[in-house]
Design a protein around this motif. Structure first.
Motif, PDB file in Angstrom:
ATOM      1  N   VAL A   8       0.849  -1.360   0.026  1.00 39.44           N
ATOM      2  CA  VAL A   8       0.090  -0.246   0.112  1.00 39.44           C
ATOM      3  C   VAL A   8       0.861   1.188   0.137  1.00 39.44           C
ATOM      4  CG1 VAL A   8      -1.934   1.234   1.122  1.00 39.44           C
ATOM      5  CG2 VAL A   8      -1.746  -1.282   1.319  1.00 39.44           C
ATOM      6  N   VAL A   9       0.586   2.423  -0.912  1.00 41.70           N
ATOM      7  CA  VAL A   9       1.376   3.308  -1.006  1.00 41.70           C
ATOM      8  C   VAL A   9       0.536   4.545  -0.616  1.00 41.70           C
ATOM      9  CG1 VAL A   9       3.044   4.835  -2.232  1.00 41.70           C
ATOM     10  CG2 VAL A   9       2.730   2.329  -2.975  1.00 41.70           C
ATOM     11  N   GLY A  10       1.197   5.393   0.195  1.00 44.35           N
ATOM     12  CA  GLY A  10       0.325   6.644   0.703  1.00 44.35           C
ATOM     13  C   GLY A  10       0.913   7.396   1.790  1.00 44.35           C
ATOM     14  N   GLY A  11       0.798   8.495   1.812  1.00 41.17           N
ATOM     15  CA  GLY A  11       1.241   9.331   2.866  1.00 41.17           C
ATOM     16  C   GLY A  11       2.772   9.487   3.043  1.00 41.17           C
ATOM     17  N   THR A  12       2.951   9.309   4.381  1.00 41.98           N
ATOM     18  CA  THR A  12       4.383   9.131   4.601  1.00 41.98           C
ATOM     19  C   THR A  12       4.832   7.651   5.008  1.00 41.98           C
ATOM     20  OG1 THR A  12       3.867   9.599   7.109  1.00 41.98           O
ATOM     21  CG2 THR A  12       4.564  11.237   5.984  1.00 41.98           C
ATOM     22  N   GLY A  13       3.984   7.015   4.517  1.00 42.20           N
ATOM     23  CA  GLY A  13       4.183   5.439   4.619  1.00 42.20           C
ATOM     24  C   GLY A  13       3.763   4.949   6.162  1.00 42.20           C
ATOM     25  N   ASP A  14       3.467   5.817   6.988  1.00 36.59           N
ATOM     26  CA  ASP A  14       3.096   5.327   8.493  1.00 36.59           C
ATOM     27  C   ASP A  14       1.678   4.995   8.343  1.00 36.59           C
ATOM     28  OD1 ASP A  14       2.550   5.114  11.063  1.00 36.59           O
ATOM     29  OD2 ASP A  14       3.004   6.975  11.506  1.00 36.59           O
ATOM     30  N   GLY A  40      -0.613  -7.502   7.387  1.00 38.05           N
ATOM     31  CA  GLY A  40       0.612  -7.986   6.781  1.00 38.05           C
ATOM     32  C   GLY A  40       1.223  -7.233   5.334  1.00 38.05           C
ATOM     33  N   ALA A  41       0.294  -5.994   5.060  1.00 42.79           N
ATOM     34  CA  ALA A  41       0.842  -5.193   3.949  1.00 42.79           C
ATOM     35  C   ALA A  41       1.981  -4.493   4.441  1.00 42.79           C
ATOM     36  CB  ALA A  41      -0.363  -4.313   3.515  1.00 42.79           C
ATOM     37  N   VAL A  42       2.882  -4.270   3.440  1.00 46.24           N
ATOM     38  CA  VAL A  42       3.961  -3.366   3.448  1.00 46.24           C
ATOM     39  C   VAL A  42       3.122  -1.832   2.985  1.00 46.24           C
ATOM     40  CG1 VAL A  42       6.118  -2.834   2.692  1.00 46.24           C
ATOM     41  CG2 VAL A  42       5.573  -5.145   2.775  1.00 46.24           C
ATOM     42  N   PHE A  43       3.624  -0.698   3.803  1.00 53.81           N
ATOM     43  CA  PHE A  43       3.354   0.183   3.681  1.00 53.81           C
ATOM     44  C   PHE A  43       4.439   1.411   3.117  1.00 53.81           C
ATOM     45  CE2 PHE A  43       0.007  -1.323   6.107  1.00 53.81           C
ATOM     46  CZ  PHE A  43      -1.105  -0.552   5.697  1.00 53.81           C
ATOM     47  N   LEU A  44       4.528   1.971   2.080  1.00 50.68           N
ATOM     48  CA  LEU A  44       5.475   2.769   1.378  1.00 50.68           C
ATOM     49  C   LEU A  44       4.838   4.167   1.376  1.00 50.68           C
ATOM     50  CD1 LEU A  44       6.547   0.593  -1.483  1.00 50.68           C
ATOM     51  CD2 LEU A  44       7.558   0.644   0.916  1.00 50.68           C
ATOM     52  N   PRO A  45       5.772   5.128   1.543  1.00 46.64           N
ATOM     53  CA  PRO A  45       5.542   6.397   1.326  1.00 46.64           C
ATOM     54  C   PRO A  45       5.439   6.848  -0.028  1.00 46.64           C
ATOM     55  CG  PRO A  45       7.789   6.381   1.880  1.00 46.64           C
ATOM     56  CD  PRO A  45       7.202   5.119   2.121  1.00 46.64           C
ATOM     57  N   THR A  46       4.611   7.868  -0.567  1.00 47.31           N
ATOM     58  CA  THR A  46       4.584   8.351  -1.784  1.00 47.31           C
ATOM     59  C   THR A  46       5.841   9.190  -2.142  1.00 47.31           C
ATOM     60  OG1 THR A  46       3.298  10.240  -1.140  1.00 47.31           O
ATOM     61  CG2 THR A  46       2.093   8.437  -2.201  1.00 47.31           C
ATOM     62  N   ASP A  47       6.153   9.033  -3.364  1.00 50.40           N
ATOM     63  CA  ASP A  47       7.280   9.790  -3.932  1.00 50.40           C
ATOM     64  C   ASP A  47       7.074  10.383  -5.192  1.00 50.40           C
ATOM     65  OD1 ASP A  47       9.897  10.783  -4.621  1.00 50.40           O
ATOM     66  OD2 ASP A  47      11.033   8.729  -4.502  1.00 50.40           O
ATOM     67  N   PRO A  48       6.509  11.492  -5.349  1.00 56.64           N
ATOM     68  CA  PRO A  48       6.133  12.023  -6.483  1.00 56.64           C
ATOM     69  C   PRO A  48       7.212  12.305  -7.402  1.00 56.64           C
ATOM     70  CG  PRO A  48       4.902  13.326  -4.912  1.00 56.64           C
ATOM     71  CD  PRO A  48       5.880  12.183  -4.200  1.00 56.64           C
ATOM     72  N   ALA A  73       9.599  11.016 -12.900  1.00 59.79           N
ATOM     73  CA  ALA A  73      10.637  10.788 -13.679  1.00 59.79           C
ATOM     74  C   ALA A  73      10.376   9.367 -14.361  1.00 59.79           C
ATOM     75  CB  ALA A  73      11.878  10.418 -12.771  1.00 59.79           C
ATOM     76  N   ALA A  74       9.564   8.572 -14.029  1.00 67.42           N
ATOM     77  CA  ALA A  74       9.457   7.367 -14.716  1.00 67.42           C
ATOM     78  C   ALA A  74       8.161   7.654 -15.778  1.00 67.42           C
ATOM     79  CB  ALA A  74       8.492   6.318 -13.552  1.00 67.42           C
ATOM     80  N   SER A  75       7.541   8.486 -15.390  1.00 67.20           N
ATOM     81  CA  SER A  75       6.447   8.984 -16.288  1.00 67.20           C
ATOM     82  C   SER A  75       7.162   9.668 -17.743  1.00 67.20           C
ATOM     83  CB  SER A  75       5.444  10.261 -15.878  1.00 67.20           C
ATOM     84  OG  SER A  75       4.748  10.636 -16.970  1.00 67.20           O
ATOM     85  N   ALA A  76       8.059  10.491 -17.309  1.00 66.77           N
ATOM     86  CA  ALA A  76       8.780  11.249 -18.279  1.00 66.77           C
ATOM     87  C   ALA A  76       9.545   9.989 -19.339  1.00 66.77           C
ATOM     88  CB  ALA A  76       9.971  12.234 -17.833  1.00 66.77           C
ATOM     89  N   ARG A  77      10.019   9.072 -18.652  1.00 68.27           N
ATOM     90  CA  ARG A  77      10.662   8.008 -19.501  1.00 68.27           C
ATOM     91  C   ARG A  77       9.737   7.417 -20.505  1.00 68.27           C
ATOM     92  NH1 ARG A  77      13.319   7.061 -14.335  1.00 68.27           N
ATOM     93  NH2 ARG A  77      12.000   4.987 -14.060  1.00 68.27           N
ATOM     94  N   VAL A  78       8.393   7.023 -19.939  1.00 65.89           N
ATOM     95  CA  VAL A  78       7.617   6.387 -20.683  1.00 65.89           C
ATOM     96  C   VAL A  78       6.871   7.468 -21.910  1.00 65.89           C
ATOM     97  CG1 VAL A  78       5.027   5.626 -20.835  1.00 65.89           C
ATOM     98  CG2 VAL A  78       6.590   4.765 -18.732  1.00 65.89           C
TER      99      VAL A  78
END
Length: 345
Positions: free
Chosen positions: A32-38, A73-81, A86-91
């Motif tokens: 799950v990705v969102g906020g600061t990952g907390d 059991g989910a892994v929580f990750l912070p968002t990293d705009p 950068a990934a979008s620009a590559r695409v």
DNA sequence: TCTGGGGTCCTAGGACCC
DNA sequence: TCTGGGGTCCTAGGACCC
């Protein structure tokens, strides 16, 4: 026979996919990705969730604390705009290497204009190139206009290719609910249903004047137009010129102190003005948004006597607009937005 | 589900003017 | 004077989208 086609490229699970490229060890796990990952942070929602997390009822928009309860059991990750940017620009760079006109539509979407006698082969080549060069998967819709292509890419998921044209519109769409259309959401769909219009076919056959009476002179007839499978077919390759800009903050704990509220509004106004200056734009209007507890949103705005780039002017105006609110209940969100001067066309 | 952040466009009503 | 009609600008709110 070569002719003009509109393609819609939609990156599958874009944010989650970018995160899984950086954290390959998480593949196959609920993420799950969102906020600061907390996940214990209140008033924070998921930006996206992997299929494994979705299986537990966690979706984009699910509060993180709810996500944690449903899927401990989910892994929580912070968002990293910046990483997504950068990934979008590559695409987009990969897409531009093809003989197509590219209109970027947010981080994870693009409309393409192409002249070809074989749009499926073009779409396959595009998809394979994006996969090879960026390791990201995309779905591609093919249509006669943007509306058709956009819905087609939805039908193509995951990682597929689908054609939806005026010829196949009725057989594909007629029995679907009206909110399947791009531009009709839950609210409008419910209002249409109250008029006996449940399906795309029923909306397509509705009386435009009747629709105009209920939904306004532009929106009413436009809904019927959507139901007929029509839509914009022009690809604009020049960069989008923003109409305005805003920043807002939801507070973990409600604000009640007037000075604290004013300080936050001043900070937001200053930030927004800096953003405008960085973008080389002038400000013509200042609006303040307040979401009161529990969840009541109000806005006030004012047009400036003359366009400005001066932070002090914008801040002073925002504080004057703030004065027009009754600050009689706790504040959970503050926002400041501005309109820009638009260049002559 | 106790509900983010950043956008766009449309509508309705009031003020104001001729 | 006892009330029309149209046009434009401005503001607040709503709906939708990613």
């Amino acid at each position: 026979m070569s002719r003009d086609w509109i393609l819609h490229v939609d990156l599958d699970q874009f944010i989650a996919a970018v995160e899984l490229l950086r954290h390959p060890e998480l593949r196959g796990r609920p993420v799950v990705v969102g906020g600061t990952g907390d996940p214990t942070q209140p008033r924070t929602v998921a930006a996206t969730a992997t299929y494994e997390a979705r299986a537990h009822g966690v979706h984009s928009g699910t509060p993180l604390r709810t996500a944690l309860r449903r899927c401990p059991g989910a892994v929580f990750l912070p968002t990293d705009p910046p990483a997504y940017e950068a990934a979008s620009a590559r695409v987009m760079a990969v897409l531009r290497e093809f003989p197509v006109r590219v209109e970027v539509w947010g981080w994870d979407e693009a409309f393409l204009g192409a002249i070809t006698d074989d749009p499926e082969t073009l779409a396959t080549d595009l998809r394979d190139a994006v996969r090879t060069r960026t390791r990201l998967e995309c779905s591609i819709g093919i249509g006669d206009n943007k509306h058709q292509a956009k819905l087609a890419s939805g039908l193509a998921k995951p990682a597929g290719i689908h054609r939806l044209t005026t010829d196949t519109w009725a057989e594909t769409m007629n029995d679907r609910p009206t909110d399947a259309l791009w531009g009709i959401g839950a609210k409008t769909s419910r209002k249409l249903a109250a008029l006996g219009l449940h399906t795309v076919a029923q909306l397509a056959a509705a009386d435009p004047a009747e629709l105009a009476r209920h939904f306004g002179p532009t929106n009413g007839p436009w809904y019927r137009y959507l139901a007929l499978g029509k839509g914009e077919a022009e690809i604009v390759t020049t960069p989008w010129i923003a109409r305005g800009h805003s920043r807002e903050t939801t507070f973990t704990d409600d604000l009640t102190d007037r000075d604290a509220i004013a300080r936050h509004v001043a900070d937001l106004a200053d930030q927004v003005t800096q953003d405008a200056t960085a973008a080389g734009r002038e400000i013509t209007r200042v609006s303040v948004k307040i979401r009161f507890s529990p969840f009541l949103t109000r806005t006030r705005q004012t047009k400036l006597p003359a366009p400005t780039t001066d932070p002090a002017t914008v801040t002073r105006t925002a504080l004057a607009v703030l004065d027009r609110f009754d600050l009689d209940r706790p504040v959970r969100l503050l926002g400041v937005g501005v309109d820009y001067t638009m260049p002559d066309p």
